[in-house]
Design an enzyme around this catalytic site. Structure first.
Site, PDB file in Angstrom:
ATOM      1  N   LEU A  64       0.834  -1.207   0.000  1.00  0.00           N
ATOM      2  CA  LEU A  64       0.000   0.000   0.000  1.00  0.00           C
ATOM      3  C   LEU A  64       0.868   1.255   0.000  1.00  0.00           C
ATOM      4  O   LEU A  64       2.064   1.195   0.291  1.00  0.00           O
ATOM      5  CB  LEU A  64      -0.904  -0.038   1.235  1.00  0.00           C
ATOM      6  CG  LEU A  64      -1.886  -1.223   1.234  1.00  0.00           C
ATOM      7  CD1 LEU A  64      -2.392  -1.526   2.636  1.00  0.00           C
ATOM      8  CD2 LEU A  64      -3.042  -0.942   0.280  1.00  0.00           C
ATOM      9  N   PRO A  65       0.269   2.419  -0.305  1.00  0.00           N
ATOM     10  CA  PRO A  65       1.102   3.619  -0.460  1.00  0.00           C
ATOM     11  C   PRO A  65       1.826   4.084   0.818  1.00  0.00           C
ATOM     12  O   PRO A  65       3.023   4.346   0.771  1.00  0.00           O
ATOM     13  CB  PRO A  65       0.095   4.685  -0.914  1.00  0.00           C
ATOM     14  CG  PRO A  65      -1.023   3.916  -1.551  1.00  0.00           C
ATOM     15  CD  PRO A  65      -1.109   2.637  -0.761  1.00  0.00           C
ATOM     16  N   THR A  95       6.272   0.650   2.037  1.00  0.00           N
ATOM     17  CA  THR A  95       7.289   1.460   2.722  1.00  0.00           C
ATOM     18  C   THR A  95       6.548   2.491   3.567  1.00  0.00           C
ATOM     19  O   THR A  95       5.887   3.377   3.017  1.00  0.00           O
ATOM     20  CB  THR A  95       8.181   2.194   1.712  1.00  0.00           C
ATOM     21  OG1 THR A  95       8.821   1.236   0.884  1.00  0.00           O
ATOM     22  CG2 THR A  95       9.235   3.036   2.428  1.00  0.00           C
ATOM     23  N   LYS A 170      15.170   0.011   5.559  1.00  0.00           N
ATOM     24  CA  LYS A 170      14.790   0.566   4.250  1.00  0.00           C
ATOM     25  C   LYS A 170      15.027   2.082   4.208  1.00  0.00           C
ATOM     26  O   LYS A 170      15.623   2.601   3.253  1.00  0.00           O
ATOM     27  CB  LYS A 170      13.315   0.234   4.009  1.00  0.00           C
ATOM     28  CG  LYS A 170      12.610   1.018   2.936  1.00  0.00           C
ATOM     29  CD  LYS A 170      12.880   0.486   1.561  1.00  0.00           C
ATOM     30  CE  LYS A 170      12.251   1.389   0.509  1.00  0.00           C
ATOM     31  NZ  LYS A 170      12.580   1.017  -0.837  1.00  0.00           N
ATOM     32  N   LYS A 245       9.483  10.911  -0.656  1.00  0.00           N
ATOM     33  CA  LYS A 245       8.672  10.235   0.371  1.00  0.00           C
ATOM     34  C   LYS A 245       9.594   9.523   1.378  1.00  0.00           C
ATOM     35  O   LYS A 245       9.430   9.659   2.587  1.00  0.00           O
ATOM     36  CB  LYS A 245       7.742   9.200  -0.294  1.00  0.00           C
ATOM     37  CG  LYS A 245       7.008   8.338   0.711  1.00  0.00           C
ATOM     38  CD  LYS A 245       6.341   7.121   0.089  1.00  0.00           C
ATOM     39  CE  LYS A 245       5.955   6.148   1.200  1.00  0.00           C
ATOM     40  NZ  LYS A 245       5.402   4.893   0.712  1.00  0.00           N
TER      41      LYS A 245
HETATM   42  P1  NAD Z   1       0.807   2.352  -6.178  1.00  0.00           P
HETATM   43  O1  NAD Z   1       0.216   3.659  -5.798  1.00  0.00           O
HETATM   44  O2  NAD Z   1       1.045   2.021  -7.618  1.00  0.00           O
HETATM   45  O3  NAD Z   1      -0.123   1.150  -5.582  1.00  0.00           O
HETATM   46  C1  NAD Z   1      -0.784   1.204  -4.351  1.00  0.00           C
HETATM   47  C2  NAD Z   1      -2.112   0.477  -4.520  1.00  0.00           C
HETATM   48  O4  NAD Z   1      -2.772   0.378  -3.262  1.00  0.00           O
HETATM   49  C3  NAD Z   1      -3.069   1.212  -5.471  1.00  0.00           C
HETATM   50  O5  NAD Z   1      -3.449   0.340  -6.532  1.00  0.00           O
HETATM   51  C4  NAD Z   1      -4.254   1.569  -4.573  1.00  0.00           C
HETATM   52  O6  NAD Z   1      -5.515   1.542  -5.244  1.00  0.00           O
HETATM   53  C5  NAD Z   1      -4.159   0.481  -3.510  1.00  0.00           C
HETATM   54  N1  NAD Z   1      -4.891   0.810  -2.291  1.00  0.00           N
HETATM   55  C6  NAD Z   1      -4.833   1.945  -1.562  1.00  0.00           C
HETATM   56  N2  NAD Z   1      -5.688   1.852  -0.506  1.00  0.00           N
HETATM   57  C7  NAD Z   1      -6.286   0.632  -0.593  1.00  0.00           C
HETATM   58  C8  NAD Z   1      -7.283  -0.033   0.176  1.00  0.00           C
HETATM   59  N3  NAD Z   1      -7.844   0.531   1.238  1.00  0.00           N
HETATM   60  N4  NAD Z   1      -7.676  -1.260  -0.214  1.00  0.00           N
HETATM   61  C9  NAD Z   1      -7.145  -1.850  -1.310  1.00  0.00           C
HETATM   62  N5  NAD Z   1      -6.198  -1.262  -2.092  1.00  0.00           N
HETATM   63  C10 NAD Z   1      -5.783  -0.032  -1.723  1.00  0.00           C
HETATM   64  O7  NAD Z   1       2.149   2.225  -5.338  1.00  0.00           O
HETATM   65  P2  NAD Z   1       3.412   1.266  -5.639  1.00  0.00           P
HETATM   66  O8  NAD Z   1       4.348   1.941  -6.560  1.00  0.00           O
HETATM   67  O9  NAD Z   1       2.906  -0.106  -5.956  1.00  0.00           O
HETATM   68  O10 NAD Z   1       4.116   1.263  -4.192  1.00  0.00           O
HETATM   69  C11 NAD Z   1       3.581   0.533  -3.097  1.00  0.00           C
HETATM   70  C12 NAD Z   1       4.540   0.653  -1.920  1.00  0.00           C
HETATM   71  O11 NAD Z   1       5.817   0.141  -2.311  1.00  0.00           O
HETATM   72  C13 NAD Z   1       4.772   2.102  -1.470  1.00  0.00           C
HETATM   73  O12 NAD Z   1       4.832   2.124  -0.064  1.00  0.00           O
HETATM   74  C14 NAD Z   1       6.105   2.470  -2.104  1.00  0.00           C
HETATM   75  O13 NAD Z   1       6.806   3.453  -1.359  1.00  0.00           O
HETATM   76  C15 NAD Z   1       6.823   1.118  -2.061  1.00  0.00           C
HETATM   77  N6  NAD Z   1       7.879   0.958  -3.078  1.00  0.00           N
HETATM   78  C16 NAD Z   1       7.657   1.330  -4.381  1.00  0.00           C
HETATM   79  C17 NAD Z   1       8.672   1.175  -5.319  1.00  0.00           C
HETATM   80  C18 NAD Z   1       8.458   1.575  -6.767  1.00  0.00           C
HETATM   81  O14 NAD Z   1       9.441   1.636  -7.520  1.00  0.00           O
HETATM   82  N7  NAD Z   1       7.220   1.823  -7.204  1.00  0.00           N
HETATM   83  C19 NAD Z   1       9.911   0.618  -4.943  1.00  0.00           C
HETATM   84  C20 NAD Z   1      10.101   0.218  -3.627  1.00  0.00           C
HETATM   85  C21 NAD Z   1       9.069   0.389  -2.697  1.00  0.00           C
END
Ligand code: NAD
Length: 295
Positions: A64-65, A95, A170, A245
Site C-alpha cells: 500500500l502507499p 514502505t 529501508k 517520500k
Molecule cells: P501504487 O500507488 O502504484 O499502488 C498502491 C495500490 O494500493 C493502489 O493500486 C491503490 O488503489 C491500492 N490501495 C490503496 N488503498 C487501498 C485499500 N484501502 N484497499 C485496497 N487497495 C488499496 O504504489 P506502488 O508503486 O505499488 O508502491 C507501493 C509501496 O511500495 C509504497 O509504499 C512504495 O513506497 C513502495 N515501493 C515502491 C517502489 C516503486 O518503484 N514503485 C519501490 C520500492 C518500494
C-alpha cells in the site's frame, strides 16, 4: 496455501502475479477495479473486498502507499485484523513510517496474529522479475514463516530484527542512496566545469575512492552507464517523488530518535525543490538538472 493480497499497484500487481505463478492460491483486492482485473488475468482470484480477500487466507500480503493506508486496511477502516482467520500470518511490504509499522504489528499481536514488516528494495522491474530485496522486521518464527512466500517475489531476504526494523533498514538505506546521488551529481558537475568530460571522470572516480552504486550502476551524468535514466532524459526508474517520500520518512524517524542527519535534511530539501518545480516525476537522478541549474 491461500494468500490474500491487498494493493495491486505498480509493485503489488506483479508481486501478486508472481505468487500465483508460483502455485499459491491468491485472492487479490484493490480499490481500483482495473487493477483487480489485471490480477485476475495474471492468475489470481477476484477479491471483492479486503474482508473477502483475507477471510480464509493463511497469509495476508499488503503493498500500500503509506502508513495511513496500512493502519486503515489492517484496523477498523477495512478490517484485516477483524476478518482474518485464526493463525494467519500478515506481511506488509509497503514502505511506511516505523511507528505505524510497530503499532499495526502490536494491534495484530493483541488479537493473536503474527505479523512482519517487509519493505522492498528494487523497483517495478524487480517486482516483475521476482528479484526484489526484502528487509524483514519481526520475531524469528514469523520471519521463518514469511520467508518461503517472500522467496517467490524476491531473491535476497534479510531478517533485520524485531518489528519495524525492516522499515528502519529501508529508510536508512534510501537516505544514504539519496545523499550519494546528490554528492555524485555535484562531483560530475564540478569535474565538467573544471574541464573533464563525464566519461573521463567516471573512468577515474569509479575505480577510486569516490566510487558508489549511484555512480557505477546509475550514473546521473549521461554517457558512462548506458542503462541509467540519465540517458533517457531522466525518465524513471525511481521517481524523485518516491525518493522524497522516503527522505521525509527518514527525517521523521531521525527527529523522533534524536539522530543527527544533517546531510539527510539537506537531501530532503533538494528533492523537495524538484517537487516544487513540478519535476518530481523525473527519476531521482534528475536532481542532476537541479545541480546544473537547468531544471
Ligand atoms: P501504487 O500507488 O502504484 O499502488 C498502491 C495500490 O494500493 C493502489 O493500486 C491503490 O488503489 C491500492 N490501495 C490503496 N488503498 C487501498 C485499500 N484501502 N484497499 C485496497 N487497495 C488499496 O504504489 P506502488 O508503486 O505499488 O508502491 C507501493 C509501496 O511500495 C509504497 O509504499 C512504495 O513506497 C513502495 N515501493 C515502491 C517502489 C516503486 O518503484 N514503485 C519501490 C520500492 C518500494
Amino acid at each position: 496455501m491461500k494468500i490474500g493480497f491487498i494493493g495491486l499497484g505498480n509493485m503489488g500487481g506483479p508481486m501478486a502475479s508472481n505468487l500465483a505463478k508460483a502455485g499459491f492460491d491468491v485472492t487479490a483486492t484493490d480499490l481500483s477495479a482495473d487493477a483487480v482485473d489485471r490480477a485476475v488475468d495474471a492468475g489470481c482470484r477476484r477479491g471483492e473486498s479486503v474482508a473477502a480477500a483475507v477471510g480464509d487466507a493463511d497469509v495476508v500480503v499488503s503493498m500500500l502507499p503509506a502508513g495511513a493506508h496500512v493502519r486503515s486496511v489492517y484496523g477498523d477502516g477495512y478490517g484485516v485484523i477483524a476478518n482474518a482467520k485464526e493463525g494467519a500470518l500478515f506481511i506488509d511490504s509497503s514502505t511506511i513510517d516505523v511507528d505505524s509499522a510497530r503499532d499495526v504489528v502490536a494491534a495484530a499481536a493483541e488479537k493473536g496474529f503474527v505479523m512482519v514488516d517487509a519493505p522492498v528494495s528494487g523497483g517495478v522491474a524487480a517486482a516483475s522479475a521476482g528479484t526484489l530485496t526484502f528487509m524483514v522486521g519481526g520475531e524469528a518464527d514469523a520471519f521463518a514463516r514469511a520467508k518461503p512466500v517472500l522467496e517467490k517475489m524476491g531473491k535476497n531476504i534479510f531478517h533485520a530484527g524485531g518489528a519495524g526494523n525492516g522499515q528502519a533498514a529501508k529508510i536508512a538505506n534510501n537516505m544514504l542512496l539519496g545523499i550519494t546521488m546528490i554528492a555524485t551529481c555535484e562531483a560530475f558537475n564540478l569535474a565538467e566545469k573544471l574541464g573533464l568530460d563525464a566519461q573521463t571522470f567516471f573512468d577515474i572516480s569509479s575505480t577510486a575512492s569516490g566510487q558508489s552504486w549511484s555512480m557505477t550502476s546509475y550514473c546521473p551524468a549521461p554517457g558512462p552507464v548506458p542503462a541509467a535514466p540519465s540517458n533517457r532524459d531522466y525518465q524513471p526508474g525511481f521517481a524523485a517523488a518516491m525518493m522524497l517520500k522516503d527522505m521525509r520518512l527518514a527525517q521523521g524517524a531521525a527527529h523522533k530518535a534524536k539522530a543527527a542527519t544533517p546531510l539527510g535534511a539537506q537531501a530532503e530539501a533538494l528533492y523537495a525543490l524538484m517537487e516544487s518545480a513540478g519535476k518530481d516525476d523525473l527519476d531521482f537522478s534528475g536532481v542532476m538538472k537541479l545541480i546544473r541549474g537547468d531544471l
